[in-house]
Design a protein around this motif. Structure first.
Motif, PDB file in Angstrom:
ATOM      1  N   GLU A 180       0.852  -1.189   0.000  1.00  0.00           N
ATOM      2  CA  GLU A 180       0.000   0.000   0.000  1.00  0.00           C
ATOM      3  C   GLU A 180       0.889   1.241   0.000  1.00  0.00           C
ATOM      4  N   ASP A 198       0.898   5.212   0.622  1.00  0.00           N
ATOM      5  CA  ASP A 198       0.152   6.298   1.251  1.00  0.00           C
ATOM      6  C   ASP A 198       1.152   7.303   1.812  1.00  0.00           C
ATOM      7  N   ARG A 239      -7.453   4.071  -1.927  1.00  0.00           N
ATOM      8  CA  ARG A 239      -6.283   3.360  -1.407  1.00  0.00           C
ATOM      9  C   ARG A 239      -5.599   2.736  -2.614  1.00  0.00           C
TER      10      ARG A 239
END
Length: 170
Positions: free
Chosen positions: A14, A16, A68
């Motif tokens: 992920e 971010d 996301r």
């Protein structure tokens, strides 16, 4: 909660605000080679024309505000694709893409199977919903193979498939 996971051939990370600068840079550099005209042909306009580092930086910043975003890496740490997750109430709307040179190798199956297993541990998601262009037969077949069920009418050439996380892979 971070949604990173690994499969036999993929590391799914992920991206971010807390991701390393190295990961952001690696993804930014890879985007123009991944988001080629063939890959984005049936995707919304904001996926089109990502052909420079500057365009990739802007696109990435926008995507990180919208959803996301998970980066797919080969075991050799090459960026091979993306997984997008848009959460709506108790459902996760997903999208995925692979760079052209990775098509037809079973990586999308491996990715989605791994993501379904991970998503099953996320008690707040009840369903995964995938939209696919009606002309994308390989993706349609993949979703069906993974027990996604086609939903009622198509919208503007898009078909929608749902996977009920309470049932698991059949």
């Amino acid at each position: 909660m971070n949604l990173s996971f690994s499969t036999k051939r993929l590391n799914v990370i992920e991206i971010d605000a807390s991701s390393s600068k190295v990961e952001h840079h690696q993804l930014t550099i890879a985007l123009p080679t991944i988001l080629t005209p063939a890959v984005v042909a049936n995707l919304p306009g904001y996926f089109q024309g990502i052909d420079s580092i500057a365009a990739a930086e802007k696109w990435l910043a926008n995507m990180l505000n919208e959803c996301r975003l998970l980066m797919l890496q080969s075991k050799h740490q090459e960026v091979v694709g993306l997984l997008f997750i848009y959460t709506e109430k108790h459902d996760a709307h997903i999208g995925y893409l692979l760079a052209e040179q990775y098509w037809g190798q079973g990586l999308a199956f491996e990715l989605l199977q791994g993501f379904i297993n991970l998503a099953g541990t996320q008690s707040h998601w009840h369903k995964l919903i995938a939209g696919v262009d009606e002309s994308n037969i390989p993706s349609i077949n993949l979703l069906k193979k993974l027990a996604f069920e086609e939903q009622a009418p198509k919208e503007n050439g898009m078909l929608f498939y749902e996977f009920n996380l309470n049932h698991g892979i059949q």
